[in-house]
Write an enzyme that holds these catalytic residues in place. Structure first.
Site, PDB file in Angstrom:
ATOM      1  N   SER A 147       0.824  -1.205   0.000  1.00 21.99           N
ATOM      2  CA  SER A 147       0.000   0.000   0.000  1.00 21.99           C
ATOM      3  C   SER A 147       0.859   1.257   0.000  1.00 21.99           C
ATOM      4  O   SER A 147       1.592   1.510  -0.942  1.00 21.99           O
ATOM      5  CB  SER A 147      -0.974  -0.035   1.176  1.00 21.99           C
ATOM      6  OG  SER A 147      -1.908   1.007   1.078  1.00 21.99           O
ATOM      7  N   ASP A 304      -2.053   6.488  -4.133  1.00 25.79           N
ATOM      8  CA  ASP A 304      -0.923   5.754  -3.560  1.00 25.79           C
ATOM      9  C   ASP A 304      -0.540   4.584  -4.467  1.00 25.79           C
ATOM     10  O   ASP A 304      -1.203   4.332  -5.485  1.00 25.79           O
ATOM     11  CB  ASP A 304      -1.239   5.321  -2.127  1.00 25.79           C
ATOM     12  CG  ASP A 304      -2.311   4.247  -2.039  1.00 25.79           C
ATOM     13  OD1 ASP A 304      -3.075   4.084  -3.007  1.00 25.79           O
ATOM     14  OD2 ASP A 304      -2.408   3.580  -0.998  1.00 25.79           O
ATOM     15  N   ASP A 306      -0.813   1.316  -4.659  1.00 25.91           N
ATOM     16  CA  ASP A 306      -1.792   0.315  -5.092  1.00 25.91           C
ATOM     17  C   ASP A 306      -3.134   0.946  -5.443  1.00 25.91           C
ATOM     18  O   ASP A 306      -4.117   0.253  -5.678  1.00 25.91           O
ATOM     19  CB  ASP A 306      -1.966  -0.793  -4.051  1.00 25.91           C
ATOM     20  CG  ASP A 306      -2.443  -0.290  -2.701  1.00 25.91           C
ATOM     21  OD1 ASP A 306      -2.393   0.936  -2.469  1.00 25.91           O
ATOM     22  OD2 ASP A 306      -2.855  -1.109  -1.860  1.00 25.91           O
ATOM     23  N   ASP A 308      -5.553   2.630  -3.958  1.00 23.25           N
ATOM     24  CA  ASP A 308      -6.804   2.528  -3.212  1.00 23.25           C
ATOM     25  C   ASP A 308      -7.032   3.768  -2.341  1.00 23.25           C
ATOM     26  O   ASP A 308      -8.086   3.901  -1.724  1.00 23.25           O
ATOM     27  CB  ASP A 308      -6.877   1.239  -2.387  1.00 23.25           C
ATOM     28  CG  ASP A 308      -5.777   1.122  -1.341  1.00 23.25           C
ATOM     29  OD1 ASP A 308      -4.912   2.017  -1.258  1.00 23.25           O
ATOM     30  OD2 ASP A 308      -5.773   0.118  -0.596  1.00 23.25           O
TER      31      ASP A 308
END
Length: 565
Positions: A147, A304, A306, A308
């Protein structure tokens, strides 16, 4: 050195040969007891967020052996719960170091266990694997990512068949399967190319990605209202997975005046211009803000790695760019979705907004203004996803209209079950243009909400605790907060202590403490589930910002003394 640790280290020295990067790292540890202890004092924990840790050699690190064992444990779980014809797993990965390597190893393990592995041909965001898991009717899904953590981290998120991050019960069962396995002997694997030829590994069709984008586009709530989309947007994917889906969605819906931050455009797990690639952090947004000033942008967006989470900045009356917090953006989106659905006549019969317990309580007032019910859940978007699933089982999936958490995660539809920065970026642009067309800035709209509901200040402070000693220290601090009988913070009386370890309001037990303060304030203390951090959330209600800041400062001073003392 502890003899058990020394034995683990020596086994790794002998057997860790599958990745050429591991042997030199292990040899460099020789004689450094502190490094060996940190790498081997525990197994990297598998929980509802899967795995997350520093990349490297050792049981407390992310590496090919840890990924293979986790994948074997997940394979055993799927075999135990799904008939042969339903055994498949969707796989995605982001730009982080070794993400593609770990994704392929997972596919090799699944295929060797008779589970069909569907994998994206290129990096894709978190919401895409949630969508693919549901669309392809998979038994599970995984996302290789850490993440928003610094570049030295990677991770392994696991999703259930519903596309939601794995529940506590299921994660515990997978953990039980993992713990039965010898790290070097018990993970089955076949070669990736062999799996492709045999059909046990398959690329996820482009049609799935296209269908995901189409679902995001359906989240528009502007209706027939006039909206001028010719605004200057600066966008940064922070060297992550958001570039293609965010740009495709925005351009296909009429937002064409977009400048991408060049240094952060292409995937790069080293994140050279943003060492902590988290849109919550000012440093991660700094280069984007420079671009916004250079190109006189109306709006800055950053997702960010990833994709999300999304952060934004807008111009104030003096022409300076102001970052909005996750709570502020969420409040604006909640109000926008509720207002537009009310005006369009698309509000469902029993509309629901879902938020986490650490997210601003002002959401309840905003939603209540439109007759919308608010549901509070534990920290983590998986709990929002679970609530969407419950609504779906009751035949009320359409009741869900919006959900968010203060850490910059948003979702406006039930097509996926995790936060979606592609959807959020699209909705933010629509909301921005809708108000701009009417001569209203997002800061104006925020002021309007404060005038309507009262000012609410929400702040987050994180305290780092690295290594084995830090892990023990965090446990001690949580015990102190739980048992010390704290009566006030910064002169504000504690009216109630909510200890979520005991299970409250039917929620699962979790290591979270919430102190309700007089004057509609609160302090929440919790260990991060994904980083070696203790997080504290402070909420203060006051007549205006200046008064709130004075109160908040006193509360934070008390918190710091207690944590550091």
């Amino acid at each position: 050195m502890d003899s058990a640790l020394k034995a683990k280290y020596e086994i790794w020295l002998e057997k860790a040969v599958a990745d050429p990067d591991l042997k030199p790292e292990l040899e460099a540890m020789a004689g450094d007891e502190a490094k060996i202890e940190d790498a081997f004092y525990k197994d990297l924990e598998f929980g509802t967020a899967g795995l997350r840790g520093v990349i490297g050699a050792g049981t407390n690190r992310m590496n090919v052996y840890i990924v293979a064992r986790a994948s074997q444990g997940l394979s055993n779980y799927v075999i135990n719960h799904f008939p042969a014809e339903e055994r498949s797993i969707a796989i995605s990965y982001d730009s982080r170091i070794k993400s593609d390597v770990f994704a392929k190893i997972a596919a090799e393990v699944f295929a060797a266990n008779g589970i069909r592995a569907y994998i994206f041909k290129e990096l894709m965001p978190v919401p895409c694997v949630s969508y693919a898991t549901r669309t392809l009717k998979c038994a599970a899904g995984i996302m290789v990512t850490a993440s928003h953590n610094p570049s030295k981290y990677n991770g392994y998120k696991v999703y259930g068949a519903d596309g939601c991050q794995m529940t506590t019960a299921a994660a515990n069962e997978v953990l039980g399967e993992i713990e039965k396995l010898d790290l070097f002997a018990d993970s089955k694997r076949i070669a990736f190319e062999e799996g492709l030829k045999a059909g046990s590994i398959a690329w996820i069709p482009d049609e799935v990605y296209t269908a995901f984008v189409e679902e995001v586009k359906k989240q528009s709530v502007v209706g027939d209202a006039e909206i001028n989309k010719d605004v200057a947007i600066v966008y940064s994917p922070l060297n992550g997975a958001g570039l293609k889906p965010v740009l495709r969605t925005l351009k296909e819906t009429g937002y064409t005046n977009i400048t991408v931050v060049k240094e952060q455009e292409q995937p790069d797990g080293n994140f050279p211009t943003c060492p902590y690639p988290n849109p919550e952090i000012h440093e991660a947004m700094a280069l984007g803000m420079e671009y916004a000033a250079k190109y006189n942008a109306d709006l800055l967006l950053a997702t960010d790695p990833d994709s999300d989470r999304v952060g934004i900045a807008v111009k104030d009356k003096e022409g300076n760019y102001q970052l909005l917090s996750g709570n502020q953006t969420g409040m604006l989106l909640t109000d926008y979705v509720c207002a537009r659905r009310t005006e369009n006549g698309t509000m469902p019969k029993d509309p629901v907004v879902i938020k986490t317990i650490v997210t601003t309580d002002m959401v309840e007032q905003i939603a209540g203004h439109y007759g919308v019910r608010t549901v509070n859940v534990l920290t983590g978007f998986k709990y929002i996803g679970e609530q969407i699933g419950l609504l779906e089982k009751q035949g009320k999936a359409d009741s869900y209209i919006f959900g968010f958490e203060e850490s910059y995660g948003y979702l406006s539809g039930s097509y996926v079950r995790d936060k979606d920065a592609v959807d959020a970026a699209f909705l933010i642009c629509e909301m921005f243009c809708y108000y701009k067309t009417r001569g209203i800035s997002l800061l104006d709209k925020l002021d309007e909400l404060y005038k309507r509901h009262g000012y609410c200040l929400n702040t987050l402070y994180s305290y780092q605790f690295e290594g084995a000693a830090g892990f023990v220290k965090m446990k001690e601090i949580m015990t102190d907060f739980q048992t010390a009988g704290i009566t006030e913070f910064g002169g504000r009386k504690v009216e109630t202590l909510l200890d979520y370890n005991t299970g409250i309001d039917g929620l699962p037990k979790e290591n979270v403490l919430k102190f309700l303060l007089e004057g509609h304030g609160s302090v929440v203390v919790r260990p991060s589930g994904t980083e070696p951090k203790l997080k504290t959330y402070v909420t203060v209600s006051a007549p205006d910002k200046a008064a709130a800041e004075v109160i908040e400062k006193k509360i934070v001073e008390d918190l710091k003394k207690r944590i550091n003392g």
